[in-house]
Design an enzyme around this catalytic site. Structure first.
Site, PDB file in Angstrom:
ATOM      1  N   ARG A  48      33.811  22.451  47.932  1.00  0.00           N
ATOM      2  CA  ARG A  48      34.497  22.887  46.702  1.00  0.00           C
ATOM      3  C   ARG A  48      33.475  23.411  45.695  1.00  0.00           C
ATOM      4  O   ARG A  48      33.781  24.270  44.866  1.00  0.00           O
ATOM      5  CB  ARG A  48      35.322  21.743  46.091  1.00  0.00           C
ATOM      6  CG  ARG A  48      35.847  22.078  44.699  1.00  0.00           C
ATOM      7  CD  ARG A  48      37.004  21.204  44.224  1.00  0.00           C
ATOM      8  NE  ARG A  48      36.811  19.804  44.450  1.00  0.00           N
ATOM      9  CZ  ARG A  48      35.995  19.006  43.747  1.00  0.00           C
ATOM     10  NH1 ARG A  48      35.275  19.494  42.757  1.00  0.00           N
ATOM     11  NH2 ARG A  48      35.902  17.732  44.038  1.00  0.00           N
ATOM     12  N   TYR A 101      48.522  43.974  35.790  1.00  0.00           N
ATOM     13  CA  TYR A 101      49.281  43.373  36.890  1.00  0.00           C
ATOM     14  C   TYR A 101      50.273  42.344  36.327  1.00  0.00           C
ATOM     15  O   TYR A 101      49.920  41.570  35.423  1.00  0.00           O
ATOM     16  CB  TYR A 101      48.293  42.723  37.879  1.00  0.00           C
ATOM     17  CG  TYR A 101      48.979  41.879  38.901  1.00  0.00           C
ATOM     18  CD1 TYR A 101      49.968  42.416  39.734  1.00  0.00           C
ATOM     19  CD2 TYR A 101      48.684  40.531  39.042  1.00  0.00           C
ATOM     20  CE1 TYR A 101      50.628  41.639  40.659  1.00  0.00           C
ATOM     21  CE2 TYR A 101      49.336  39.745  39.980  1.00  0.00           C
ATOM     22  CZ  TYR A 101      50.304  40.302  40.776  1.00  0.00           C
ATOM     23  OH  TYR A 101      50.964  39.521  41.683  1.00  0.00           O
ATOM     24  N   ASP A 173      39.193  44.050  34.607  1.00  0.00           N
ATOM     25  CA  ASP A 173      39.732  43.954  35.962  1.00  0.00           C
ATOM     26  C   ASP A 173      39.468  45.286  36.651  1.00  0.00           C
ATOM     27  O   ASP A 173      40.070  46.306  36.323  1.00  0.00           O
ATOM     28  CB  ASP A 173      41.238  43.630  35.895  1.00  0.00           C
ATOM     29  CG  ASP A 173      41.830  43.345  37.268  1.00  0.00           C
ATOM     30  OD1 ASP A 173      41.330  43.915  38.258  1.00  0.00           O
ATOM     31  OD2 ASP A 173      42.798  42.564  37.351  1.00  0.00           O
ATOM     32  N   LYS A 198      42.475  43.353  47.604  1.00  0.00           N
ATOM     33  CA  LYS A 198      42.807  44.786  47.649  1.00  0.00           C
ATOM     34  C   LYS A 198      41.723  45.563  48.391  1.00  0.00           C
ATOM     35  O   LYS A 198      41.557  45.372  49.572  1.00  0.00           O
ATOM     36  CB  LYS A 198      43.014  45.316  46.229  1.00  0.00           C
ATOM     37  CG  LYS A 198      43.845  44.394  45.324  1.00  0.00           C
ATOM     38  CD  LYS A 198      45.240  44.167  45.843  1.00  0.00           C
ATOM     39  CE  LYS A 198      46.105  43.455  44.820  1.00  0.00           C
ATOM     40  NZ  LYS A 198      46.956  42.423  45.338  1.00  0.00           N
TER      41      LYS A 198
HETATM   42  C1  LIG Z   1      44.876  44.685  39.178  1.00  0.00           C
HETATM   43  C2  LIG Z   1      45.182  43.348  39.785  1.00  0.00           C
HETATM   44  N1  LIG Z   1      44.535  42.256  39.342  1.00  0.00           N
HETATM   45  C3  LIG Z   1      44.798  41.029  39.842  1.00  0.00           C
HETATM   46  C4  LIG Z   1      45.758  40.840  40.825  1.00  0.00           C
HETATM   47  C5  LIG Z   1      46.022  39.468  41.349  1.00  0.00           C
HETATM   48  O1  LIG Z   1      45.369  39.302  42.579  1.00  0.00           O
HETATM   49  P1  LIG Z   1      45.867  38.317  43.738  1.00  0.00           P
HETATM   50  O2  LIG Z   1      47.172  38.840  44.242  1.00  0.00           O
HETATM   51  O3  LIG Z   1      44.754  38.372  44.735  1.00  0.00           O
HETATM   52  O4  LIG Z   1      46.022  36.967  43.127  1.00  0.00           O
HETATM   53  C6  LIG Z   1      46.443  41.951  41.327  1.00  0.00           C
HETATM   54  C7  LIG Z   1      47.463  41.781  42.371  1.00  0.00           C
HETATM   55  O5  LIG Z   1      48.183  42.701  42.724  1.00  0.00           O
HETATM   56  C8  LIG Z   1      46.160  43.237  40.791  1.00  0.00           C
HETATM   57  O6  LIG Z   1      46.802  44.333  41.200  1.00  0.00           O
END
Ligand SMILES: Cc1ncc(COP(=O)(O)O)c(C=O)c1O
Length: 383
Positions: A48, A101, A173, A198
């Site tokens: 962990r 998101y 992000d 992604k």
């Molecule tokens: C731009 C973006 N940030 C964060 C996330 C969240 O990621 P996760 O689905 O791996 O938790 C997503 C998910 O689609 C996303 O598109």
């Protein structure tokens, strides 16, 4: 070293015991200590708190983003949640992009709000809007650029220049463009967040997340949360993501070329009302897209004439494009954000920021562009 070399070699070395060229999946809970006095001599105590396979991915992502260090998480949401926990306390205020998101919005409005953190969802495309929302208790700015799903861009440098003099971390992000096309830390940001699910994985094989920090001090704060909350990535996920990273630039270039061809096709089709892709001259922030990134990415959205019903019919008529939540993988995917990825965003807020009911989001994959276009054309003919 240049990017293509770094994406293959950074963070990894042949296994010292066997010579295995790939970092092994260290599937172990605990690590035997040589003696009480030499506790942690090899750097690991319990998975962990740290795992050698995960560590290899952390080192690679830190190098690719140009950061001091990185911490990897079980999902992208776990990574964003770690940034909130590391830098926000009860009574604090944070500014978040008004297009992001749907899970990020949900985390703010339903979880952190319960713990006394307040949020402003700002038009981060407009630095003045960010500036005007700053309060004495603002402790974090989180921007997402390009934003999911409208692709609105934030000028990373301009927002960082607002955050830096106030000592407030600016987290970006960078999921949509990855460090291959966009490096927020070089533009003044302090933290970079990824859903490695992604493009970094790129094969629809995992869910994972990462936070890359500009300084060791910032990384220490994030790493503390990784251990304290137990949200570290698993070794299998880290291993798959390590392999995905090695082909990142090749995949992204091909997917982006495909996206440009598809955006141009859609722009010329009479049944398409609107197309949005940062590489098109018609994209409202095309100049910013060219200035702050070296590629336009592989996300496209459009609306068809005939409204929501026509849009749904189109999505159901596609055969090569798969209707699914996710993006960034080699398979081309189509998503209806209003019913899928952004269903939890307040309907009025969705409307305000341009996430319309008819918006069709494409994550363009690596297939032949001609096949993808033929499938879209066939579906458009049916509506
Ligand atoms: C731009 C973006 N940030 C964060 C996330 C969240 O990621 P996760 O689905 O791996 O938790 C997503 C998910 O689609 C996303 O598109």
């Amino acid at each position: 070293m240049r990017f293509n070399t770094k994406q293959i070699h950074a963070g990894v070395e042949p296994d010292p015991v066997t010579g295995s060229i790939l970092t092994p999946i260290y599937q172990s809970t605990t690590y035997v200590q040589p003696s009480v006095d030499e506790y942690l001599a090899k750097g690991y105590s319990y998975s962990r708190s740290g795992n050698p396979t995960v560590r290899a991915l952390e080192k690679k992502l830190a190098v690719l983003e140009g950061g001091a260090d990185c911490a990897c998480f079980a999902t992208g949401m776990a990574a964003i949640h770690a940034v909130f926990l590391a830098f926000l306390n009860a009574g604090d205020h944070a500014i978040v992009s008004d297009v992001a998101y749907g899970g990020t919005y949900r985390l703010c409005t339903t979880v952190f709000k319960r713990f006394g953190v307040s949020f402003d969802f700002a038009d981060t495309a407009n630095p003045d809007d960010v500036r005007s929302r700053m309060r004495d208790n603002t402790r974090l700015i989180l921007t997402e650029t390009p934003a999911n799903p409208t692709l609105k861009l934030t000028d990373i440098q301009a927002v960082s220049e607002i955050a830096r003099p106030r000592g407030i971390p600016h987290a970006v992000d960078n999921t949509f463009l990855t460090p291959y096309y966009q490096r927020p830390l070089e533009l003044g940001a302090d933290l970079v967040v990824h859903s490695t699910t992604k493009y970094l994985d790129g094969h629809n094989a995992t869910v994972g997340g990462a936070v890359v920090s500009r300084t060791p001090e910032l990384n220490e704060k994030v790493r503390f949360i990784q251990n304290a909350t137990g949200t570290i990535a698993s070794p299998q996920v880290a291993w798959l993501t390590l392999q995905g990273c090695k082909t990142l630039s090749v995949r992204l270039d091909r997917q982006s070329d495909n996206a440009m061809a598809i955006a141009r096709f859609l722009e010329s089709h009479p049944k398409v009302a609107k197309v949005c892709y940062p590489g098109l001259a018609s994209f409202p922030q095309h100049e910013l897209a060219k200035r702050q990134a070296s590629g336009f990415g592989a996300m496209v959205w459009f609306e068809v004439r005939g409204g929501v019903a026509a849009g749904k019919k189109l999505m159901d008529s596609l055969s090569l494009w798969t209707l699914a939540e996710n993006l960034g993988s080699v398979e081309s995917l189509v998503t209806h954000p209003v019913t899928m990825t952004h269903a939890d965003v307040d309907a009025a807020e969705r409307k305000r920021v341009g996430i319309t009911d008819g918006l069709v989001r494409l994550s363009v994959g690596m297939e032949d562009a001609e096949d993808l276009i033929e499938d879209l054309k066939g579906a458009l003919d049916k509506i």
